[in-house]
Every structure is written in structure tokens, then in C-alpha cells.
Design an enzyme around this catalytic site. Structure first.
Site, PDB file in Angstrom:
ATOM      1  N   SER A 123     103.155  15.673  66.302  1.00  0.00           N
ATOM      2  CA  SER A 123     103.960  14.718  67.061  1.00  0.00           C
ATOM      3  C   SER A 123     105.111  14.133  66.253  1.00  0.00           C
ATOM      4  O   SER A 123     104.994  13.884  65.041  1.00  0.00           O
ATOM      5  CB  SER A 123     103.036  13.579  67.514  1.00  0.00           C
ATOM      6  OG  SER A 123     103.800  12.482  67.943  1.00  0.00           O
ATOM      7  N   GLU A 125     105.820  11.213  66.313  1.00  0.00           N
ATOM      8  CA  GLU A 125     105.364   9.907  65.807  1.00  0.00           C
ATOM      9  C   GLU A 125     105.145   9.960  64.289  1.00  0.00           C
ATOM     10  O   GLU A 125     105.109   8.919  63.637  1.00  0.00           O
ATOM     11  CB  GLU A 125     104.061   9.487  66.496  1.00  0.00           C
ATOM     12  CG  GLU A 125     104.250   8.819  67.833  1.00  0.00           C
ATOM     13  CD  GLU A 125     104.954   7.457  67.736  1.00  0.00           C
ATOM     14  OE1 GLU A 125     104.415   6.560  67.077  1.00  0.00           O
ATOM     15  OE2 GLU A 125     106.030   7.313  68.309  1.00  0.00           O
ATOM     16  N   TYR A 147      97.772   6.168  65.032  1.00  0.00           N
ATOM     17  CA  TYR A 147      97.945   7.462  65.712  1.00  0.00           C
ATOM     18  C   TYR A 147      98.849   8.377  64.876  1.00  0.00           C
ATOM     19  O   TYR A 147      98.531   9.539  64.632  1.00  0.00           O
ATOM     20  CB  TYR A 147      98.548   7.243  67.112  1.00  0.00           C
ATOM     21  CG  TYR A 147      99.001   8.516  67.779  1.00  0.00           C
ATOM     22  CD1 TYR A 147      98.089   9.359  68.408  1.00  0.00           C
ATOM     23  CD2 TYR A 147     100.349   8.901  67.764  1.00  0.00           C
ATOM     24  CE1 TYR A 147      98.509  10.544  69.016  1.00  0.00           C
ATOM     25  CE2 TYR A 147     100.770  10.080  68.367  1.00  0.00           C
ATOM     26  CZ  TYR A 147      99.846  10.894  68.997  1.00  0.00           C
ATOM     27  OH  TYR A 147     100.263  12.065  69.586  1.00  0.00           O
TER      28      TYR A 147
HETATM   29  P1  NAP Z   1      96.981  13.216  77.248  1.00  0.00           P
HETATM   30  O1  NAP Z   1      97.518  13.362  78.636  1.00  0.00           O
HETATM   31  O2  NAP Z   1      96.609  11.880  76.752  1.00  0.00           O
HETATM   32  O3  NAP Z   1      95.704  14.199  77.132  1.00  0.00           O
HETATM   33  C1  NAP Z   1      94.811  14.099  76.049  1.00  0.00           C
HETATM   34  C2  NAP Z   1      93.633  15.032  76.299  1.00  0.00           C
HETATM   35  O4  NAP Z   1      92.698  14.921  75.221  1.00  0.00           O
HETATM   36  C3  NAP Z   1      92.835  14.699  77.589  1.00  0.00           C
HETATM   37  O5  NAP Z   1      92.459  15.912  78.200  1.00  0.00           O
HETATM   38  C4  NAP Z   1      91.599  13.982  77.034  1.00  0.00           C
HETATM   39  O6  NAP Z   1      90.469  14.088  77.868  1.00  0.00           O
HETATM   40  C5  NAP Z   1      91.383  14.797  75.760  1.00  0.00           C
HETATM   41  N1  NAP Z   1      90.499  14.148  74.790  1.00  0.00           N
HETATM   42  C6  NAP Z   1      90.581  12.882  74.298  1.00  0.00           C
HETATM   43  N2  NAP Z   1      89.588  12.655  73.428  1.00  0.00           N
HETATM   44  C7  NAP Z   1      88.853  13.796  73.369  1.00  0.00           C
HETATM   45  C8  NAP Z   1      87.700  14.191  72.640  1.00  0.00           C
HETATM   46  N3  NAP Z   1      87.062  13.347  71.814  1.00  0.00           N
HETATM   47  N4  NAP Z   1      87.223  15.453  72.794  1.00  0.00           N
HETATM   48  C9  NAP Z   1      87.830  16.311  73.659  1.00  0.00           C
HETATM   49  N5  NAP Z   1      88.923  15.995  74.389  1.00  0.00           N
HETATM   50  C10 NAP Z   1      89.433  14.751  74.236  1.00  0.00           C
HETATM   51  O7  NAP Z   1      98.010  13.835  76.188  1.00  0.00           O
HETATM   52  P2  NAP Z   1      99.244  14.842  76.420  1.00  0.00           P
HETATM   53  O8  NAP Z   1     100.470  14.042  76.685  1.00  0.00           O
HETATM   54  O9  NAP Z   1      98.846  15.917  77.340  1.00  0.00           O
HETATM   55  O10 NAP Z   1      99.417  15.430  74.950  1.00  0.00           O
HETATM   56  C11 NAP Z   1      98.711  16.591  74.518  1.00  0.00           C
HETATM   57  C12 NAP Z   1      98.634  16.592  73.001  1.00  0.00           C
HETATM   58  O11 NAP Z   1      99.950  16.598  72.458  1.00  0.00           O
HETATM   59  C13 NAP Z   1      97.942  15.388  72.382  1.00  0.00           C
HETATM   60  O12 NAP Z   1      97.299  15.833  71.209  1.00  0.00           O
HETATM   61  C14 NAP Z   1      99.085  14.459  72.002  1.00  0.00           C
HETATM   62  O13 NAP Z   1      98.699  13.596  70.972  1.00  0.00           O
HETATM   63  C15 NAP Z   1     100.113  15.475  71.587  1.00  0.00           C
HETATM   64  N6  NAP Z   1     101.520  15.085  71.755  1.00  0.00           N
HETATM   65  C16 NAP Z   1     101.967  14.619  72.952  1.00  0.00           C
HETATM   66  C17 NAP Z   1     103.307  14.322  73.107  1.00  0.00           C
HETATM   67  C18 NAP Z   1     103.843  13.830  74.435  1.00  0.00           C
HETATM   68  O14 NAP Z   1     104.961  13.313  74.455  1.00  0.00           O
HETATM   69  N7  NAP Z   1     103.127  14.022  75.539  1.00  0.00           N
HETATM   70  C19 NAP Z   1     104.198  14.509  72.041  1.00  0.00           C
HETATM   71  C20 NAP Z   1     103.703  15.020  70.846  1.00  0.00           C
HETATM   72  C21 NAP Z   1     102.370  15.324  70.704  1.00  0.00           C
HETATM   73  P3  NAP Z   1      90.159  12.974  79.037  1.00  0.00           P
HETATM   74  O15 NAP Z   1      90.942  13.439  80.242  1.00  0.00           O
HETATM   75  O16 NAP Z   1      88.689  13.091  79.188  1.00  0.00           O
HETATM   76  O17 NAP Z   1      90.644  11.654  78.510  1.00  0.00           O
HETATM   77  O1  F7E Z   2     106.278   4.399  74.291  1.00  0.00           O
HETATM   78  C1  F7E Z   2     108.324   1.305  74.293  1.00  0.00           C
HETATM   79  C2  F7E Z   2     107.325   1.467  73.160  1.00  0.00           C
HETATM   80  O2  F7E Z   2     103.900   4.692  74.974  1.00  0.00           O
HETATM   81  C3  F7E Z   2     107.630   4.755  74.111  1.00  0.00           C
HETATM   82  C4  F7E Z   2     102.753   9.695  73.124  1.00  0.00           C
HETATM   83  O3  F7E Z   2     102.729  10.821  73.974  1.00  0.00           O
HETATM   84  O4  F7E Z   2     105.000  10.158  72.456  1.00  0.00           O
HETATM   85  C5  F7E Z   2     104.166   9.160  73.015  1.00  0.00           C
HETATM   86  O5  F7E Z   2     104.148   8.004  72.205  1.00  0.00           O
HETATM   87  C6  F7E Z   2     108.444   3.546  73.672  1.00  0.00           C
HETATM   88  C7  F7E Z   2     107.824   2.746  72.510  1.00  0.00           C
HETATM   89  O6  F7E Z   2     105.206   6.650  74.000  1.00  0.00           O
HETATM   90  C8  F7E Z   2     106.598  -0.459  76.942  1.00  0.00           C
HETATM   91  O7  F7E Z   2     107.334   0.314  72.315  1.00  0.00           O
HETATM   92  C9  F7E Z   2     108.485  -0.632  75.895  1.00  0.00           C
HETATM   93  O8  F7E Z   2     108.817   2.447  71.578  1.00  0.00           O
HETATM   94  O9  F7E Z   2     105.710   5.910  76.263  1.00  0.00           O
HETATM   95  P1  F7E Z   2     105.212   5.392  74.970  1.00  0.00           P
HETATM   96  P2  F7E Z   2     105.161   6.791  72.392  1.00  0.00           P
HETATM   97  O10 F7E Z   2     104.561   5.622  71.737  1.00  0.00           O
HETATM   98  O11 F7E Z   2     106.522   7.203  71.960  1.00  0.00           O
HETATM   99  C10 F7E Z   2     104.627  10.604  71.151  1.00  0.00           C
HETATM  100  C11 F7E Z   2     105.578  11.688  70.733  1.00  0.00           C
HETATM  101  C12 F7E Z   2     103.196  10.988  71.056  1.00  0.00           C
HETATM  102  O12 F7E Z   2     102.829  11.857  70.288  1.00  0.00           O
HETATM  103  C13 F7E Z   2     102.224  10.097  71.759  1.00  0.00           C
HETATM  104  O13 F7E Z   2     100.981  10.779  71.953  1.00  0.00           O
HETATM  105  O14 F7E Z   2     108.511   2.626  74.781  1.00  0.00           O
HETATM  106  N1  F7E Z   2     107.843   0.448  75.382  1.00  0.00           N
HETATM  107  N2  F7E Z   2     107.741  -1.205  76.840  1.00  0.00           N
HETATM  108  C14 F7E Z   2     106.659   0.591  76.013  1.00  0.00           C
HETATM  109  N3  F7E Z   2     105.681   1.514  75.885  1.00  0.00           N
HETATM  110  C15 F7E Z   2     104.599   1.386  76.719  1.00  0.00           C
HETATM  111  N4  F7E Z   2     103.616   2.333  76.630  1.00  0.00           N
HETATM  112  N5  F7E Z   2     104.495   0.366  77.629  1.00  0.00           N
HETATM  113  C16 F7E Z   2     105.467  -0.592  77.778  1.00  0.00           C
HETATM  114  O15 F7E Z   2     105.331  -1.507  78.599  1.00  0.00           O
END
Ligand code: NAP
Ligand code: F7E
Length: 320
Positions: A123, A125, A147
Site C-alpha cells: 500500500s 500508506e 496499518y
Molecule cells: P477490504 O474491502 O477491507 O477487504 C479486506 C478483506 O480481508 C475482506 O475480505 C476481509 O474479510 C478480509 N480479512 C480481514 N481479516 C481477515 C483475516 N484475519 N483472515 C482472512 N481474511 C480477512 O479491502 P480492499 O480495499 O479490497 O483491499 C484489498 C487489499 O489491498 C487489502 O490488503 C488492503 O490493505 C490492500 N490495499 C487496498 C488499497 C485500496 O485503496 N483499496 C490500496 C492499497 C492496498 P471480511 O469481509 O470477513 O471482513
Molecule cells: O482516508 C481523510 C483521511 O480512510 C483518506 C485504505 O484502503 O487507502 C486507504 O487508506 C483520507 C485520509 O483511506 C474522513 O484523514 C477526512 O487522509 O478513505 P480513507 P486511507 O486512509 O487513505 C490506502 C492506500 C490503504 O492501503 C488502506 O487500506 O481522507 N478523511 N475525513 C477521512 N477518512 C475517513 N475514512 N473518514 C472521514 O470522515
């Protein structure tokens, strides 16, 4: 027929990746953890075509068992505790799943069949308090949340298994990617759902945190294609995937509210509860390597992403 195993199949990316793999002719095995309520909302339309196995990244035995039974040639590790604010409330759990869980799965792959191609969902992050703009594969990491720290561990253990055991272990450093299937707590979906509720008279306002945070937001459907492409290369590597553009949360609000003829300033309430102990202020990718090596390009613009999400929430809420 090649077999792919996907952890995190019930998540946003898991659902898009499963669709892509099915289209490409794979047998798809999805790992889902046991829960007292149904978590298949995003993959309901795929349930006749994929096999769901029960497993958990906490549980080494379950990981070994389904690798042995289904003999996949590709494993995509998408499972994680992925919500950044939760990682401050549950830092040890986040480390156990999002960091150590990667080692458990890599170990299972190594024991069952080290030739399996392995994808780790890393990520942006990890870049956190960025030391370089834009961020690329060589940019040093400075994570700002438990995270981000856990993802750094997952990234490096993937590289370590590649180098130690000659495994085809790939790390995709993906910037934020969103869709109508995004979890409701993430800011983009919170806004698209919030503005739709306001437009339909179901809510009066929307409470958000830091509106000045900037992210490189793309469409999740495009990003799962990059995951698959990484596993089709000759050699395992790490890649940054993003759009190369950055936008603030405020801009997201402006477009989302403006699209429904509303002025976000009248409805958005800045609320301290949604500020973070340590913020990631600015993320913007340099995806040149992925573009050149994988021939990957994002297909959805920022504006189209916002309006796609608003349209979807409007339609869903109107249906009741
Ligand atoms: P998500 O919607 O939060 O999905 C996370 C998945 O992980 C869900 O299927 C959840 O199952 C499963 N999970 C959580 N804890 C688990 C455990 N202990 N054992 C097995 N499965 C478990 O995340 P996403 O947005 O699809 O992202 C997919 C991956 O990419 C994640 O690793 C995330 O950190 C990474 N990532 C996401 C982004 C983004 O912007 N979306 C960017 C960079 C990296 P449940 O449905 O049961 O909760
Ligand atoms: O926040 C700001 C907050 O929670 C984005 C995950 O998929 O992407 C995701 O992480 C920004 C932050 O995503 C609210 O402070 C303002 O700066 O949508 P977010 P994230 O933290 O960037 C990365 C790449 C991952 O890997 C992660 O798994 O938005 N913000 N107001 C807020 N964020 C939330 N959630 N809620 C608010 O009310």
C-alpha cells in the site's frame, strides 16, 4: 484451467479480481473467514462460479489445507485489516493479520509448492509522511499508522521470500482505489453515500475529518488488472500502481455535491472525531515502471470515478 486462490475475496478488490480471473478462464478459490452474518454482498453474483473455502490469516493450518487441496498456481493475498483508523484501536490485531498473516501464507506456499506465484497487496500508506514527490518503487517509506507499519512488514517479507527461497513473490504498491463497492467507512464512499442521502432527504449533513488530505485515487476495477499482470511477468518484482494525479478530500466533496446540484459547504461539518493521530497529507504516484513493464493504464478519470460512485449510491438508496 489455471487455479487462483484469493484471500480477502469478500472485500472490494477480491470481488473485482474474482470477476477478472473468471473472465480469463481461471478456477477461482476464495478464502472467507467464518462470520455470524453473511459477508458475501460483493460476490453474491459470482457464488455459482467460484469455490469458497473457510480460512483465516490467523490460522496456519487452514492456509496449508486449502493450498494442498486446490493446488493453485497463483495466490493473491488481499486479506487485511485495511481500515487505517481501526489500526490505532486494534494495533496488535492489525499487526497479526496485515503483517504476520503474510508470513503465514508465504510459509504455507513455501511448504506446499514454492513454484506458486504469490501477490502481496502492499500500500501507498507505507510512504506516509512522504520524503519524495511523487512516490515510486525506490522512495523510502515513512509509515504514519500501525496499518502502514504492518504493510511495510508484509512488503519486506514478500521481498525476503523472493530473495531467500527464489519464490515468485510480487509486491504491488497500490495507491488508493475506490468503487461503488468500497466499504462505507472509507472517505470516498462515505461522501458518495452521504451526498445521496442528503439529496434524497435521508440526512441533513455529513461529518468528515481533514478535508485537505490529498490522495491519488483510481478505480478498483483497473487496479486488479495490474495485480494479474504482475504475476504474468517473467520475473517477480515490486511495482507502484496509481494514476499520477492527486486530489483533496475537499475536491472530492465539491464534485460529488456539485454533481447533485448541491454546495458541499452547506452540508459538510468538520468533526474532530474523524481526524487521525498522525495524518498522511499527500500521496501521488509515479507509476512509470508499471506503465512501461506491464503496459498498464488507468481507464477511469477522477471525475468519472466520483460520479460513478454517486450514481450508484443514488440508485441503491432509491431502490430502498
Ligand atoms: P477490504 O474491502 O477491507 O477487504 C479486506 C478483506 O480481508 C475482506 O475480505 C476481509 O474479510 C478480509 N480479512 C480481514 N481479516 C481477515 C483475516 N484475519 N483472515 C482472512 N481474511 C480477512 O479491502 P480492499 O480495499 O479490497 O483491499 C484489498 C487489499 O489491498 C487489502 O490488503 C488492503 O490493505 C490492500 N490495499 C487496498 C488499497 C485500496 O485503496 N483499496 C490500496 C492499497 C492496498 P471480511 O469481509 O470477513 O471482513
Ligand atoms: O482516508 C481523510 C483521511 O480512510 C483518506 C485504505 O484502503 O487507502 C486507504 O487508506 C483520507 C485520509 O483511506 C474522513 O484523514 C477526512 O487522509 O478513505 P480513507 P486511507 O486512509 O487513505 C490506502 C492506500 C490503504 O492501503 C488502506 O487500506 O481522507 N478523511 N475525513 C477521512 N477518512 C475517513 N475514512 N473518514 C472521514 O470522515
Amino acid at each position: 484451467m489455471p487455479t487462483a486462490l484469493v484471500t480477502g475475496i469478500t472485500g472490494q478488490d477480491g470481488s473485482y479480481l474474482a470477476e477478472l480471473l473468471l473472465k480469463k478462464g481461471y478456477r477461482v478459490i476464495g478464502v472467507a473467514r467464518r462470520s455470524s452474518t453473511v459477508t458475501f454482498e460483493r460476490i453474491e453474483h459470482l457464488l455459482d462460479d467460484i469455490t469458497i473455502v473457510q480460512g483465516d490469516l490467523h490460522d496456519q493450518g487452514s492456509l496449508l489445507a486449502f493450498l494442498e487441496e486446490y493446488k493453485p498456481t497463483e495466490v493473491y493475498n488481499l486479506a487485511a485489516q485495511s481500515f487505517v483508523p481501526t489500526s490505532w484501536n486494534q494495533p496488535a490485531l492489525t499487526g497479526d493479520v496485515t503483517a504476520l498473516g503474510v508470513t503465514r501464507l508465504l510459509e504455507a506456499v513455501r511448504y506446499v509448492n514454492p513454484r506458486i506465484r504469490f501477490y502481496q497487496a502492499s500500500s501507498s500508506e507505507m510512504f506516509g509522511k512522504v520524503v519524495e514527490v511523487p512516490q515510486k518503487e525506490t522512495t523510502p517509506f515513512y509509515p504514519r499508522s500501525p496499518y502502514g507499519v504492518a504493510k511495510m512488514y508484509g512488503h519486506w517479507i514478500t521481498i525476503n521470500y523472493r530473495e531467500s527461497f527464489d519464490m515468485f513473490a510480487v509486491s504491488g504498491i497500490l495507491f488508493n482505489h475506490e468503487s461503488p463497492r468500497r466499504g462505507l467507512e472509507f472517505v470516498t464512499r462515505k461522501i458518495s453515500n452521504g451526498v445521496a442521502r442528503i439529496k434524497l432527504g435521508l440526512a441533513k449533513d455529513l461529518h468528515l475529518g481533514n478535508l485537505d488530505a490529498q490522495r491519488d485515487w483510481g478505480f478498483a476495477g483497473d487496479y486488479v488488472e495490474a495485480m494479474w499482470l504482475m504475476l504474468q511477468q517473467e520475473k517477480p518484482d515490486s511495482y507502484v500502481v496509481g494514476t499520477g494525479e492527486t486530489h483533496s478530500v475537499r475536491e472530492f466533496c465539491e464534485i460529488a455535491f456539485g454533481y447533485l446540484d448541491l454546495d458541499y459547504k452547506k452540508y459538510v461539518v468538520q468533526d474532530e472525531r474523524f481526524y487521525r493521530p498522525a495524518e498522511v497529507d499527500l500521496l501521488i504516484s509515479d507509476p512509470s515502471k508499471a506503465r512501461a513493464a506491464l503496459c498498464w493504464e488507468p481507464s477511469v478519470s477522477f471525475r468519472d470515478l466520483v460520479t460513478m460512485m454517486v450514481d450508484s449510491d443514488m440508485a441503491r438508496l432509491k431502490k430502498g
